[in-house]
Design an enzyme around this catalytic site. Structure first.
Site, PDB file in Angstrom:
ATOM      1  N   ARG A  28       0.824  -1.228   0.000  1.00 52.78           N
ATOM      2  CA  ARG A  28       0.000   0.000   0.000  1.00 52.78           C
ATOM      3  C   ARG A  28       0.848   1.264   0.000  1.00 52.78           C
ATOM      4  O   ARG A  28       0.507   2.226   0.683  1.00 52.78           O
ATOM      5  CB  ARG A  28      -0.920   0.058   1.224  1.00 52.78           C
ATOM      6  N   ARG A  32      -4.081   6.499   0.571  1.00 53.51           N
ATOM      7  CA  ARG A  32      -4.665   7.712   1.156  1.00 53.51           C
ATOM      8  C   ARG A  32      -3.725   8.495   2.058  1.00 53.51           C
ATOM      9  O   ARG A  32      -3.969   9.653   2.343  1.00 53.51           O
ATOM     10  CB  ARG A  32      -5.925   7.344   1.948  1.00 53.51           C
ATOM     11  N   ARG A  41      -7.985  11.364  -5.946  1.00 54.72           N
ATOM     12  CA  ARG A  41      -9.233  10.729  -5.507  1.00 54.72           C
ATOM     13  C   ARG A  41     -10.328  11.746  -5.225  1.00 54.72           C
ATOM     14  O   ARG A  41     -11.485  11.358  -5.041  1.00 54.72           O
ATOM     15  CB  ARG A  41      -8.956   9.894  -4.244  1.00 54.72           C
ATOM     16  N   ASP A  77      -6.744  -3.352  -7.429  1.00 54.56           N
ATOM     17  CA  ASP A  77      -7.293  -3.912  -6.202  1.00 54.56           C
ATOM     18  C   ASP A  77      -7.493  -5.415  -6.343  1.00 54.56           C
ATOM     19  O   ASP A  77      -7.729  -5.929  -7.425  1.00 54.56           O
ATOM     20  CB  ASP A  77      -8.618  -3.248  -5.809  1.00 54.56           C
ATOM     21  N   TYR A 154     -13.811 -13.582   0.520  1.00 54.15           N
ATOM     22  CA  TYR A 154     -14.484 -12.321   0.179  1.00 54.15           C
ATOM     23  C   TYR A 154     -15.769 -12.589  -0.585  1.00 54.15           C
ATOM     24  O   TYR A 154     -16.807 -11.966  -0.343  1.00 54.15           O
ATOM     25  CB  TYR A 154     -13.580 -11.431  -0.678  1.00 54.15           C
TER      26      TYR A 154
HETATM   27  O1  CP3 Z   1       0.161  -1.624  -2.501  1.00 53.12           O
HETATM   28  C1  CP3 Z   1      -0.234  -0.750  -3.298  1.00 53.12           C
HETATM   29  O2  CP3 Z   1      -0.023   0.477  -3.134  1.00 53.12           O
HETATM   30  C2  CP3 Z   1      -0.920  -1.212  -4.561  1.00 53.12           C
HETATM   31  C3  CP3 Z   1      -2.310  -1.185  -4.587  1.00 53.12           C
HETATM   32  C4  CP3 Z   1      -3.197  -2.102  -3.771  1.00 53.12           C
HETATM   33  C5  CP3 Z   1      -4.461  -1.690  -3.296  1.00 53.12           C
HETATM   34  N1  CP3 Z   1      -5.093  -2.760  -2.787  1.00 53.12           N
HETATM   35  C6  CP3 Z   1      -4.980  -0.315  -3.411  1.00 53.12           C
HETATM   36  C7  CP3 Z   1      -6.100   0.106  -2.558  1.00 53.12           C
HETATM   37  C8  CP3 Z   1      -3.060  -3.451  -3.451  1.00 53.12           C
HETATM   38  C9  CP3 Z   1      -1.864  -4.365  -3.670  1.00 53.12           C
HETATM   39  C10 CP3 Z   1      -4.272  -3.856  -2.819  1.00 53.12           C
HETATM   40  C11 CP3 Z   1      -4.548  -5.243  -2.385  1.00 53.12           C
HETATM   41  C12 CP3 Z   1      -5.721  -5.499  -1.551  1.00 53.12           C
HETATM   42  N2  CP3 Z   1      -6.977  -4.988  -1.685  1.00 53.12           N
HETATM   43  C13 CP3 Z   1      -5.754  -6.442  -0.522  1.00 53.12           C
HETATM   44  C14 CP3 Z   1      -4.611  -7.320  -0.112  1.00 53.12           C
HETATM   45  C15 CP3 Z   1      -3.691  -6.611   0.763  1.00 53.12           C
HETATM   46  C16 CP3 Z   1      -4.199  -6.413   2.139  1.00 53.12           C
HETATM   47  O3  CP3 Z   1      -4.325  -5.250   2.547  1.00 53.12           O
HETATM   48  O4  CP3 Z   1      -4.408  -7.425   2.828  1.00 53.12           O
HETATM   49  C17 CP3 Z   1      -7.048  -6.440   0.013  1.00 53.12           C
HETATM   50  C18 CP3 Z   1      -7.531  -7.274   1.187  1.00 53.12           C
HETATM   51  C19 CP3 Z   1      -7.817  -5.536  -0.736  1.00 53.12           C
HETATM   52  C20 CP3 Z   1      -9.260  -5.218  -0.579  1.00 53.12           C
HETATM   53  C21 CP3 Z   1      -9.416  -3.822  -0.197  1.00 53.12           C
HETATM   54  N3  CP3 Z   1      -9.305  -2.742  -1.055  1.00 53.12           N
HETATM   55  C22 CP3 Z   1      -9.709  -3.317   1.095  1.00 53.12           C
HETATM   56  C23 CP3 Z   1      -9.893  -4.164   2.327  1.00 53.12           C
HETATM   57  C24 CP3 Z   1      -9.783  -1.932   0.974  1.00 53.12           C
HETATM   58  C25 CP3 Z   1     -10.181  -0.953   2.032  1.00 53.12           C
HETATM   59  C26 CP3 Z   1      -8.974  -0.556   2.765  1.00 53.12           C
HETATM   60  C27 CP3 Z   1      -9.239   0.646   3.616  1.00 53.12           C
HETATM   61  O5  CP3 Z   1      -8.298   0.959   4.341  1.00 53.12           O
HETATM   62  O6  CP3 Z   1     -10.328   1.249   3.560  1.00 53.12           O
HETATM   63  C28 CP3 Z   1      -9.488  -1.580  -0.368  1.00 53.12           C
HETATM   64  C29 CP3 Z   1      -9.381  -0.225  -0.928  1.00 53.12           C
HETATM   65  C30 CP3 Z   1      -8.049   0.180  -1.458  1.00 53.12           C
HETATM   66  N4  CP3 Z   1      -7.204  -0.615  -2.181  1.00 53.12           N
HETATM   67  C31 CP3 Z   1      -7.462   1.477  -1.346  1.00 53.12           C
HETATM   68  C32 CP3 Z   1      -6.261   1.437  -2.054  1.00 53.12           C
HETATM   69  C33 CP3 Z   1      -5.300   2.574  -2.304  1.00 53.12           C
HETATM   70  C34 CP3 Z   1      -8.105   2.670  -0.657  1.00 53.12           C
HETATM   71  C35 CP3 Z   1      -9.103   3.226  -1.602  1.00 53.12           C
HETATM   72  C36 CP3 Z   1      -9.460   4.630  -1.333  1.00 53.12           C
HETATM   73  O7  CP3 Z   1     -10.255   4.860  -0.421  1.00 53.12           O
HETATM   74  O8  CP3 Z   1      -8.962   5.501  -2.068  1.00 53.12           O
END
Ligand code: CP3
Length: 346
Positions: A28, A32, A41, A77, A154
């Protein structure tokens, strides 16, 4: 002549070759916590961002430059792969992802369609191409996908879960339906990751973010064969980072399922983790992301402790044990990268 990234610290560490310095990137690393990301965003939903390849590339390239990390990861994602399989995905503001028509029982498994081709996910493939095109030749690009278990959980839970009771009910109660679900997901993940490899990623990471809710016997029975089949079906020569979180007792089984690099979280010491995994694999981790909420001196000390446990052995990729928290000050993330570069090059 091999491409410049071939001999980067990240690729060398993934192959367990001496790498000069310990490479570092952050799960990540684009998100944000970064003002540039929040700016993009401001007028664009997260899903729309993921479906705009040029912006995905820009978001990641900006983060890589700002932080000075040793690798980029595709900006996308985990759950996008489920959309063309028939699940309706939404990211309601301020909440985690939601699947609006989850697979609640065995009779729903048939509703999950086969991913017949990569075409509906062409925007991901294009994001890989554009990120690769804009990235410094000396840095590798990591592709990624969810592991079969995390995607299945999921798909069944429909969103975040505290106890995973619906997924476990299906898994423990109906082996046939579980097998059908996991098999379909495996085929989709293999297609997806190989398409990312064809488009130009140098490594792939398989995220089994939820596997830690399982005990070792259940992981072995219901998960390991599927994760192994994915890893075995990827284009040869591309290192796989196999990551899970939550249960250090799974580490030897993750290793058994495969991956040249095993990703570990902070719940286990890095040296104990490496002993459990075995010295013939590289390791990625494992700073608690909450440490980045403190201050540069604390961050430097905690990074040093992990580097001491790695003890200069080749094959350590420094990372957090899970993703950067949104509340993280960017300066602290930069301080971590600088500290690892300095302390990890002795
Ligand atoms: O690492 C990186 O910067 C690359 C991008 C990336 C994202 N998601 C961007 C993202 C990667 C590799 C992921 C993988 C991902 N997505 C996982 C596996 C990694 C982990 O954290 O266990 C999972 C479980 C997801 C599913 C997901 N997507 C969740 C649970 C969330 C909410 C997280 C939160 O904190 O609210 C997301 C959203 C997400 N994915 C964001 C980003 C930058 C935030 C989106 C936003 O609000 O702008």
């Amino acid at each position: 002549m091999p491409a410049p990234w071939h001999d980067s610290p990240m690729m060398k560490a993934a192959r367990r070759e001496p790498s000069g310095r310990v490479p570092v990137w952050l799960m990540r690393q684009a998100g944000r916590y970064m003002a540039e990301y929040r700016e993009i965003r401001r007028d664009l939903g997260f899903l729309e961002l993921c479906k705009t390849p040029q912006l995905c590339a820009e978001v990641m390239l900006t983060a890589v430059e700002r932080l000075g990390v040793d690798a980029a990861i595709l900006f996308s994602d985990l759950l996008l792969i489920l959309e063309p399989m028939g699940l309706q995905l939404a990211f309601p503001a301020g909440k985690g992802p939601v699947l609006q028509n989850p697979i609640r029982q065995a009779t729903d498994v048939d509703r999950l369609g086969e991913l017949e081709s990569i075409d509906p996910l062409e925007f991901v493939v294009e994001a890989v191409r554009r990120t690769r095109a804009g990235l410094d030749d000396a840095l590798p690009l990591i592709g990624f996908a969810g592991a079969p278990f995390t995607l299945a959980a999921y798909a069944v839970e429909g969103g975040a879960s505290r106890d995973y009771r619906r997924a476990k009910t299906l898994m423990y109660g109906d082996t046939g339906a579980w097998h059908a679900l996991m098999t379909r997901l495996c085929r989709a993940i293999i297609l997806y990751l190989n398409a990312q490899i064809d488009a130009g990623v140098q490594l792939v990471q398989l995220f089994d973010s939820w596997a830690g809710c399982l005990g070792t016997d259940d992981y072995r029975r219901y998960v390991l064969p599927y994760s192994r089949s994915v890893i075995e079906s990827l284009a040869p020569g591309v290192p796989v980072i196999h990551f899970a979180t939550g249960n250090p007792a799974l580490l030897p089984l993750l290793r058994e399922a495969g991956g040249s690099v095993i990703g570990v979280d902070w719940r286990v010491r890095l040296d104990d983790a490496w002993a459990a995994i075995g010295g013939d694999r590289a390791i990625q981790g494992n700073l608690d992301p909450a440490v980045l909420l403190t201050d540069p001196a604390t961050i430097r000390r905690r990074a040093g402790e992990i580097l001491d446990q790695a003890a200069g052995r080749p094959g350590h990729v420094f990372n957090l044990g899970h993703g950067v928290l949104p509340q993280t000050p960017v300066e602290n993330a930069i301080a971590l990268v600088d500290a690892v570069h300095e302390l990890g090059s002795r």
